[in-house]
Design an enzyme around this catalytic site. Structure first.
Site, PDB file in Angstrom:
ATOM      1  N   ASP A 210       0.866  -1.176   0.000  1.00  0.00           N
ATOM      2  CA  ASP A 210       0.000   0.000   0.000  1.00  0.00           C
ATOM      3  C   ASP A 210       0.905   1.229   0.000  1.00  0.00           C
ATOM      4  O   ASP A 210       1.123   1.883   1.016  1.00  0.00           O
ATOM      5  CB  ASP A 210      -0.906  -0.021   1.232  1.00  0.00           C
ATOM      6  CG  ASP A 210      -1.818   1.204   1.310  1.00  0.00           C
ATOM      7  OD1 ASP A 210      -2.039   1.837   0.255  1.00  0.00           O
ATOM      8  OD2 ASP A 210      -2.288   1.506   2.423  1.00  0.00           O
ATOM      9  N   ASP A 214      -2.908   4.829   1.984  1.00  0.00           N
ATOM     10  CA  ASP A 214      -4.285   5.287   2.161  1.00  0.00           C
ATOM     11  C   ASP A 214      -5.218   4.196   2.678  1.00  0.00           C
ATOM     12  O   ASP A 214      -6.419   4.398   2.795  1.00  0.00           O
ATOM     13  CB  ASP A 214      -4.838   5.854   0.849  1.00  0.00           C
ATOM     14  CG  ASP A 214      -4.914   4.805  -0.267  1.00  0.00           C
ATOM     15  OD1 ASP A 214      -4.474   3.649  -0.018  1.00  0.00           O
ATOM     16  OD2 ASP A 214      -5.400   5.138  -1.364  1.00  0.00           O
ATOM     17  N   GLU A 221      -1.133  -2.405  -7.293  1.00  0.00           N
ATOM     18  CA  GLU A 221      -0.528  -2.775  -6.015  1.00  0.00           C
ATOM     19  C   GLU A 221      -0.841  -4.232  -5.673  1.00  0.00           C
ATOM     20  O   GLU A 221       0.025  -4.997  -5.237  1.00  0.00           O
ATOM     21  CB  GLU A 221      -1.056  -1.852  -4.904  1.00  0.00           C
ATOM     22  CG  GLU A 221      -0.560  -0.413  -5.023  1.00  0.00           C
ATOM     23  CD  GLU A 221      -1.246   0.525  -4.057  1.00  0.00           C
ATOM     24  OE1 GLU A 221      -0.616   1.527  -3.652  1.00  0.00           O
ATOM     25  OE2 GLU A 221      -2.415   0.273  -3.698  1.00  0.00           O
ATOM     26  N   ASP A 246     -13.419  -6.452  -4.700  1.00  0.00           N
ATOM     27  CA  ASP A 246     -13.891  -5.097  -5.006  1.00  0.00           C
ATOM     28  C   ASP A 246     -15.407  -5.119  -5.207  1.00  0.00           C
ATOM     29  O   ASP A 246     -15.912  -5.038  -6.328  1.00  0.00           O
ATOM     30  CB  ASP A 246     -13.176  -4.587  -6.257  1.00  0.00           C
ATOM     31  CG  ASP A 246     -13.528  -3.143  -6.571  1.00  0.00           C
ATOM     32  OD1 ASP A 246     -14.103  -2.470  -5.688  1.00  0.00           O
ATOM     33  OD2 ASP A 246     -13.247  -2.704  -7.701  1.00  0.00           O
ATOM     34  N   ASN A 248     -17.843  -2.967  -4.534  1.00  0.00           N
ATOM     35  CA  ASN A 248     -18.541  -1.793  -5.067  1.00  0.00           C
ATOM     36  C   ASN A 248     -18.016  -1.358  -6.431  1.00  0.00           C
ATOM     37  O   ASN A 248     -18.496  -0.381  -7.008  1.00  0.00           O
ATOM     38  CB  ASN A 248     -18.470  -0.627  -4.081  1.00  0.00           C
ATOM     39  CG  ASN A 248     -17.028  -0.214  -3.803  1.00  0.00           C
ATOM     40  OD1 ASN A 248     -16.091  -0.729  -4.416  1.00  0.00           O
ATOM     41  ND2 ASN A 248     -16.861   0.716  -2.868  1.00  0.00           N
ATOM     42  N   ASP A 250     -15.278   0.104  -7.444  1.00  0.00           N
ATOM     43  CA  ASP A 250     -14.637   1.411  -7.606  1.00  0.00           C
ATOM     44  C   ASP A 250     -13.146   1.312  -7.912  1.00  0.00           C
ATOM     45  O   ASP A 250     -12.443   2.313  -7.971  1.00  0.00           O
ATOM     46  CB  ASP A 250     -14.863   2.273  -6.360  1.00  0.00           C
ATOM     47  CG  ASP A 250     -14.195   1.672  -5.114  1.00  0.00           C
ATOM     48  OD1 ASP A 250     -13.686   0.535  -5.208  1.00  0.00           O
ATOM     49  OD2 ASP A 250     -14.195   2.332  -4.050  1.00  0.00           O
ATOM     50  N   GLU A 257     -10.930  -5.896   3.776  1.00  0.00           N
ATOM     51  CA  GLU A 257     -11.688  -6.703   2.813  1.00  0.00           C
ATOM     52  C   GLU A 257     -10.784  -7.678   2.075  1.00  0.00           C
ATOM     53  O   GLU A 257     -11.105  -8.858   1.912  1.00  0.00           O
ATOM     54  CB  GLU A 257     -12.396  -5.789   1.800  1.00  0.00           C
ATOM     55  CG  GLU A 257     -13.551  -5.005   2.369  1.00  0.00           C
ATOM     56  CD  GLU A 257     -14.102  -4.012   1.365  1.00  0.00           C
ATOM     57  OE1 GLU A 257     -15.290  -3.691   1.443  1.00  0.00           O
ATOM     58  OE2 GLU A 257     -13.315  -3.555   0.493  1.00  0.00           O
ATOM     59  N   ASP A 466      24.581 -35.611  39.019  1.00  0.00           N
ATOM     60  CA  ASP A 466      24.207 -34.299  38.510  1.00  0.00           C
ATOM     61  C   ASP A 466      25.331 -33.899  37.558  1.00  0.00           C
ATOM     62  O   ASP A 466      26.477 -33.693  37.997  1.00  0.00           O
ATOM     63  CB  ASP A 466      24.129 -33.282  39.646  1.00  0.00           C
ATOM     64  CG  ASP A 466      22.874 -33.417  40.489  1.00  0.00           C
ATOM     65  OD1 ASP A 466      22.169 -34.431  40.342  1.00  0.00           O
ATOM     66  OD2 ASP A 466      22.606 -32.511  41.309  1.00  0.00           O
ATOM     67  N   HIS A 522      26.157 -41.818  42.025  1.00  0.00           N
ATOM     68  CA  HIS A 522      25.230 -42.838  42.498  1.00  0.00           C
ATOM     69  C   HIS A 522      25.221 -44.039  41.549  1.00  0.00           C
ATOM     70  O   HIS A 522      25.709 -43.962  40.414  1.00  0.00           O
ATOM     71  CB  HIS A 522      23.830 -42.242  42.623  1.00  0.00           C
ATOM     72  CG  HIS A 522      23.708 -41.233  43.728  1.00  0.00           C
ATOM     73  ND1 HIS A 522      22.881 -41.400  44.811  1.00  0.00           N
ATOM     74  CD2 HIS A 522      24.338 -40.033  43.922  1.00  0.00           C
ATOM     75  CE1 HIS A 522      22.985 -40.354  45.622  1.00  0.00           C
ATOM     76  NE2 HIS A 522      23.866 -39.503  45.095  1.00  0.00           N
ATOM     77  N   SER A 610      35.020 -33.512  37.445  1.00  0.00           N
ATOM     78  CA  SER A 610      35.334 -34.926  37.316  1.00  0.00           C
ATOM     79  C   SER A 610      34.344 -35.580  36.367  1.00  0.00           C
ATOM     80  O   SER A 610      33.363 -34.965  35.946  1.00  0.00           O
ATOM     81  CB  SER A 610      35.280 -35.629  38.670  1.00  0.00           C
ATOM     82  OG  SER A 610      35.864 -34.825  39.667  1.00  0.00           O
TER      83      SER A 610
END
EC number: 4.1.1.65
Length: 666
Positions: A210, A214, A221, A246, A248, A250, A257, A466, A522, A610
């Site tokens: 656009d 507008d 476009e 479109d 309408n 125009d 839309e 861990d 463990h 380790s």
């Protein structure tokens, strides 16, 4: 987001709003159902039976590559960091880490009430990450930013709550002191409506062409836009499509839309065969992934500030451009893990619990010295000419120092340095209980803080420490992805007294402990302990920088103690405790002939990093898929004692055991 519309809606907009709210209600209800299913599976999912994330990318979500099917797609969350409330004035930024993605806000003005209004869309998968970590940094220094507070949010739970407000306030916790609140953060999170997503995307794309701004598109476009979609069939029909919009006649149509028309047309007969933003090809038959791609690739959202992505961890994101300037040579050369050897200055690991990438803290000077020694022929040549004896002497001297009463004063500094990685709430005794540094280093944990997966099922093996874990189905895989030493072999690792042909092509699991970890190891399987064999050797570091060096063989040259555990489910399992730089001693708490249950405390390492290595006989264990997938990416997985490691092949081949009662690993 977080703002009410003061205008009275028209009757048509009211019905539209009702439809929109109805769709959102259905989405929220769907997420509630998914949350229920997830909770039912949570025990064994968090113990490792989920598939790994495996998308192999720490990049922005715009480069979403992982294909999903409808069974794995849970929705798209729009997360907004609105503002914070801190206890002092400063410039602030916030980071969001979710899975292997991290995003950051802009830096706020100097204030104690920073405003960000920054948003990001996050893909939710049924078996994927659930917890987002929000970290808030003060940024008053040029050289570094300081983590002040954090919170962790389960997005699935957040999205299914019934809130009185558009946002919720979360406490920010001090990373070094459990349960101490240092501030608050206002966060909004909503479910993205797929229909609105498609319309919004089309509307934002259309706004690009656009040209006069507008709010309407002329046919030229619109024609240029259709050409950009790359669909020749659509190009031939663009006049027809334009006339359909479109109404309408125009010669121009509004953005709303046209956006509605394109959303309907994309359902009926897709006209986009490539993404207008990045150019990626869109498969016409894969509407779900197309919607995900378009949503994440062009998420301008509601007009709020979109968070910046492309970071691997929140620490990296907190440094912004300065970090990227100083580290680009390392981070741009690999995805995650150590695929480029150990040229990386930061070790990244994948946290299995949170499904996030995290950085392992290593002093920069130590990194440089390790590279100088282990990543060059010259450095290892010096090691061969006396440095081995120096490492031994330094380690023994450091061991004596850490056993002195004077060393206790180093405990608070150590805890502060690793404040985000040591949870004092898990430790059995308070800090003042420890009279020497080594007493703290070999600290015990409170009973129950490391639950054991499937405790009553000996067919399930668990993680022994861990640690940062890598696992390989055979030695060849380990040499291809991780261990770069030229002379590594199972025989060399275990020594002549323990090695047997059954271990030669066996499964290898490496448990690497960093200094900040709980340093007791463990028993991973239930069985009877065999004889202990001490093998003298060097004290190279067990950091990946050395392990990934082709100039030395850490695991087969370091001092180590080897034993076996004879089991009914896995055959014999070789257990190797490896010494490293600064490790004064390896202490076992069991003796030959003892019958041990998985999860029993087996021994501990004194000061230093380790490693434990377990070797399973060939075809004895089916390692969890996520661990193997990460290892194949040269990426270590951060795990805790008791997490599920794998299942006996005997049990696996006769049908998986019931894993529903596996313990949670929080």
């Amino acid at each position: 987001m977080g703002n009410e519309n003061s205008k009275e809606p028209s009757s048509s907009s009211s019905s539209s709003l009702e439809r929109k709210e109805s769709r959102r209600s259905r989405l929220k209800q769907k997420l509630r159902v998914e949350r229920h299913h997830l909770r039912n599976r949570l025990r064994h999912l968090r113990s490792g039976t989920r598939n790994g994330n495996g998308n192999g990318s720490g990049s922005d979500s715009s480069s979403h590559k992982k294909l999903l099917d409808a069974d794995h797609f849970a929705g798209i969350a729009l997360l907004t960091l609105i503002r914070g409330e801190m206890k002092f004035r400063d410039k602030w930024l916030a980071c969001v880490s979710f899975g292997e993605q991290t995003f950051r806000t802009q830096i706020s003005d100097s204030t104690d009430k920073p405003v960000w209004n920054s948003e990001k869309k996050l893909l939710l998968e049924k078996n994927g990450p659930e917890v987002a970590r929000i970290s808030v940094f003060e940024t008053n220094k040029l050289s570094s930013n300081k983590l002040i507070g954090y919170c962790e949010i389960n997005l699935l739970e957040f999205l299914t709550r019934d809130l009185d407000s558009d946002y919720e306030i979360f406490d920010l916790l001090d990373p070094s002191t459990p349960n101490v609140v240092v501030g608050k953060i206002h966060i909004s999170c909503s479910v993205e409506d797929p229909v609105e997503t498609e319309k919004g995307f089309a509307r934002r794309i259309l706004s690009i062409v656009d040209y006069n701004g507008d709010g309407q598109l002329s046919f030229p476009e619109f024609s240029e836009l259709i050409n950009a979609f790359g669909n020749q069939v659509a190009v031939a029909k663009k006049e027809e499509l334009f006339k359909e919009a479109d109404l309408n006649g125009d010669g121009v149509v509004s953005l709303d839309e046209l956006a509605s028309l394109l959303a309907v047309q994309q359902e009926r007969e897709p006209i986009m065969t490539c993404c207008p933003v990045c150019g990626e090809i869109l498969e016409a038959s894969d509407k779900l992934n197309n919607m995900i791609h378009l949503t994440l690739c062009f998420d301008e959202g509601t007009g709020n500030q979109v968070m910046t992505g492309g970071f691997l961890t929140d620490k990296e994101a907190s440094y912004g451009w300065m970090f990227k300037l100083s580290e680009w040579a390392h981070f741009s050369s690999y995805d995650v893990g150590l695929n480029k050897g150990s040229s990386a200055s930061h070790v990244l690991v994948f946290d299995r619990r949170t499904k996030r990438l995290v950085e392992e803290l290593i002093d920069g000077k130590i990194v440089l010295s390790m590279r100088a020694i282990y990543q060059s022929k010259v450095g290892l040549g010096l090691v061969g000419k006396g440095a081995k004896e120096i490492l031994q002497s330094i380690s023994e001297k450091q061991g004596r120092k850490m056993n002195s009463l004077e060393s206790a004063k180093d405990i608070p500094k150590f805890v502060e340095f690793f404040k985000d990685q040591i949870n004092l709430a898990d430790v059995k005794h308070p800090l003042e209980h420890f009279k020497t540094f080594n007493e703290f280093f070999v600290r015990e944990l409170k009973p129950g803080v490391r639950p054991i997966a499937c405790m009553e099922d000996d067919n399930v093996a668990i993680c022994a420490a861990d640690c940062r874990l890598t696992a390989f189905t055979c030695v060849d895989d380990s040499l291809r992805f991780w261990i770069k030493g030229r002379k590594f072999s199972i025989q060399g690792l275990l020594g002549q007294e323990i090695s047997s042909s059954a271990f030669i092509d066996g499964t290898l699991v490496i448990f690497r402990l960093a200094p900040q970890d709980y340093h007791r190891f463990h028993v991973p399987v239930t069985g009877t302990v065999g004889k202990f064999v001490s093998i003298p050797g060097c004290l190279y570091t067990v950091n990946p920088i050395a392990i990934n060096s082709k100039y030395c063989n850490v695991f087969t040259e370091n001092k180590r103690v080897v034993t076996t555990i004879s089991t009914a489910e896995f055959g014999k399992v070789a257990f190797v405790a490896i010494g490293a730089t600064m490790v004064g001693s390896i202490t076992f708490l069991k003796k030959t002939g003892d019958y041990v249950k998985k999860g029993d405390e087996f021994g501990y390492f004194s000061f230093g990093g380790s490693t434990v290595i377990c070797v399973f006989e060939k075809n004895a264990i089916e390692i969890d898929k996520d661990l193997l997938e990460n290892s194949a990416r040269s990426l270590e997985t951060l795990v805790s004692v008791g997490m599920k490691l794998g299942v006996s092949k005997k049990a696996y081949d006769h049908g998986l055991p019931n894993l529903e009662r596996c313990a949670l690993q929080d």
